[in-house]
Enzyme design. Structure first.
Site, PDB file in Angstrom:
ATOM      1  N   ARG A  22      32.991  59.560  37.939  1.00  0.00           N
ATOM      2  CA  ARG A  22      32.629  60.904  37.457  1.00  0.00           C
ATOM      3  C   ARG A  22      31.119  61.134  37.574  1.00  0.00           C
ATOM      4  NH1 ARG A  22      30.808  62.283  32.315  1.00  0.00           N
ATOM      5  NH2 ARG A  22      31.374  64.357  31.513  1.00  0.00           N
ATOM      6  N   GLY A 103      33.404  43.876  41.978  1.00  0.00           N
ATOM      7  CA  GLY A 103      32.802  42.576  41.679  1.00  0.00           C
ATOM      8  C   GLY A 103      32.011  42.032  42.846  1.00  0.00           C
ATOM      9  N   ASP A 128      34.922  40.683  33.829  1.00  0.00           N
ATOM     10  CA  ASP A 128      34.566  39.263  33.741  1.00  0.00           C
ATOM     11  C   ASP A 128      33.104  38.994  33.335  1.00  0.00           C
ATOM     12  OD1 ASP A 128      37.140  38.674  34.575  1.00  0.00           O
ATOM     13  OD2 ASP A 128      36.592  38.545  36.685  1.00  0.00           O
ATOM     14  N   ARG A 155      44.793  35.716  13.975  1.00  0.00           N
ATOM     15  CA  ARG A 155      44.250  34.979  12.832  1.00  0.00           C
ATOM     16  C   ARG A 155      45.126  35.192  11.593  1.00  0.00           C
ATOM     17  NH1 ARG A 155      39.511  33.039  11.094  1.00  0.00           N
ATOM     18  NH2 ARG A 155      38.538  33.529  13.078  1.00  0.00           N
ATOM     19  N   GLU A 188      37.133  28.597  15.985  1.00  0.00           N
ATOM     20  CA  GLU A 188      36.695  27.227  15.696  1.00  0.00           C
ATOM     21  C   GLU A 188      36.214  26.528  16.967  1.00  0.00           C
ATOM     22  OE1 GLU A 188      39.142  28.699  13.932  1.00  0.00           O
ATOM     23  OE2 GLU A 188      37.937  28.505  12.120  1.00  0.00           O
TER      24      GLU A 188
HETATM   25  O1  F6P Z   1      38.311  39.952  38.090  1.00  0.00           O
HETATM   26  C1  F6P Z   1      39.095  40.497  37.094  1.00  0.00           C
HETATM   27  C2  F6P Z   1      40.310  39.658  36.827  1.00  0.00           C
HETATM   28  O2  F6P Z   1      41.052  40.276  35.801  1.00  0.00           O
HETATM   29  C3  F6P Z   1      40.039  38.194  36.456  1.00  0.00           C
HETATM   30  O3  F6P Z   1      39.651  38.038  35.126  1.00  0.00           O
HETATM   31  C4  F6P Z   1      41.353  37.554  36.783  1.00  0.00           C
HETATM   32  O4  F6P Z   1      41.176  36.202  37.102  1.00  0.00           O
HETATM   33  C5  F6P Z   1      41.824  38.334  37.983  1.00  0.00           C
HETATM   34  O5  F6P Z   1      41.109  39.561  37.968  1.00  0.00           O
HETATM   35  C6  F6P Z   1      43.302  38.623  37.998  1.00  0.00           C
HETATM   36  O6  F6P Z   1      43.591  39.238  39.204  1.00  0.00           O
HETATM   37  P1  F6P Z   1      44.948  40.029  39.520  1.00  0.00           P
HETATM   38  O7  F6P Z   1      44.934  41.296  38.738  1.00  0.00           O
HETATM   39  O8  F6P Z   1      44.876  40.263  40.977  1.00  0.00           O
HETATM   40  O9  F6P Z   1      46.059  39.154  39.063  1.00  0.00           O
END
Ligand code: F6P
Length: 320
Positions: A22, A103, A128, A155, A188
């Site tokens: 956007r 990414g 991530d 929890r 923990e």
């Molecule tokens: O990069 C984002 C992410 O959600 C990661 O945390 C995870 O390892 C991966 O993508 C999962 O990918 P997909 O949605 O292709 O299973």
């Protein structure tokens, strides 16, 4: 001066990608540009699934999770012949520059396209937080809220049943979601690829929490791709006074309406991307570093160390 730009979202989606689309569209149009949506990431670029975006067509998307442009992973984009096809599709429409939201894999594609004459700017869109040049990626804070909400609920029930909840969170190879949620939820134990996984040590610590500290429950947050958490939960039951239960939060972490921080970050980064393209700059990625919106050459960004992790690891240990 450029006239037409494209925008795409690539890789795993993240909350706030729409806010970025956007911002890029509206700020671009207000600066005199024509803005095109490239659907399904680089795949749509190769296939020519490209349509104009307008101020109106991006209304009502700021608050929505996912990406209205769709996303995909296209490993074949490494192949120069595939990229040449994509460039032809852009040239046919007079698109001279592209904003890539995704990414680090998506950044590599953006860099290659820049080398081939299409100026590209990368925006960090991933839950991530694994792009080291930026303190935060778009979507991380929303995913963190989702994890915190889930762990708070776990929890309650763990406490009632003298259980150890083992919660697997996403993060690819980056432990930020685990570490941040561990601090925010008072876990923990946190296990990440950075901390390493010493199962015997964790079982010993859980036994101490039960027998010496008389804890009613324990929370272990563990990054994905480290161990089979369901099997680990069985060993917790066998070797400690807690009964172990594993929860894999999975793709729930990728969804939901972006939190205000992600909406702000996406809007500010979108603005920066347009400013860079208007100056004829490509091959850079936008970041937030020490509360400033900045840009780095992609080559440098991909190898930059992250600034913030060590103090947080220390903080978690000091809170124990
Ligand atoms: O990069 C984002 C992410 O959600 C990661 O945390 C995870 O390892 C991966 O993508 C999962 O990918 P997909 O949605 O292709 O299973």
């Amino acid at each position: 001066m450029i006239k037409r730009i494209g925008v795409l979202t690539s890789g795993g989606d993240s909350p706030g990608m729409n806010a970025a689309v956007r911002a890029i569209t509206r700020i671009g149009i207000n600066a005199g540009l024509e803005v095109f949506g490239i659907y399904n990431g680089y795949k749509g670029m190769v296939e020519g699934y490209i349509e104009p975006l307008t101020t109106e067509s991006v209304s009502e998307i700021l608050t929505r999770g996912g990406t209205v442009l769709g996303s995909a992973r296209l490993p074949e984009f490494k192949d120069i012949e595939v990229r040449k096809k994509a460039i032809k599709q852009l040239q046919r429409r007079g698109i001279e520059a592209v904003v890539v939201i995704g990414g680090d894999g998506s950044y590599r594609g953006a860099l290659e396209l820049t080398h081939m004459g299409i100026n590209c700017i990368g925006l960090p869109g991933t839950i991530d937080n694994d792009i080291t040049c930026t303190d935060y990626t778009i979507g991380f804070m929303t995913a963190l809220e989702t994890v915190v909400d889930a762990v708070d609920k776990l929890r309650d029930t763990s406490n009632s049943h003298h259980r150890c909840s083992i919660v697997e969170v996403m993060g690819n190879r980056c432990g930020d979601l685990a570490l941040w949620s561990g601090i925010a939820c008072g876990a923990e134990i946190v296990v990440t690829s950075e901390s390493g996984f010493d199962e015997q040590d964790i079982l010993d610590r859980l036994r101490d929490l039960d027998q010496i500290k008389k804890k009613k429950h324990a929370i272990v947050i563990i990054s994905e791709k480290i161990t089979d958490v369901h099997q680990f939960a069985k060993r917790v039951t066998l070797n400690t006074g807690f009964s172990g239960r594993a929860t894999v939060l999975g793709h729930i972490q990728r969804g939901g309406s972006p939190c205000p921080f992600d909406r702000m970050l996406a809007s500010q980064m979108g603005e920066k991307a347009i400013d860079l393209l208007m100056q004829g700059i490509g091959g850079q990625c936008v970041a937030i570093r020490d509360n400033q919106i900045v840009a780095y050459p992609i080559e440098r960004a991909l190898v930059m160390p992250s600034s913030s992790k060590k103090p947080l690891t220390n903080l978690f240990e000091r809170l124990g």
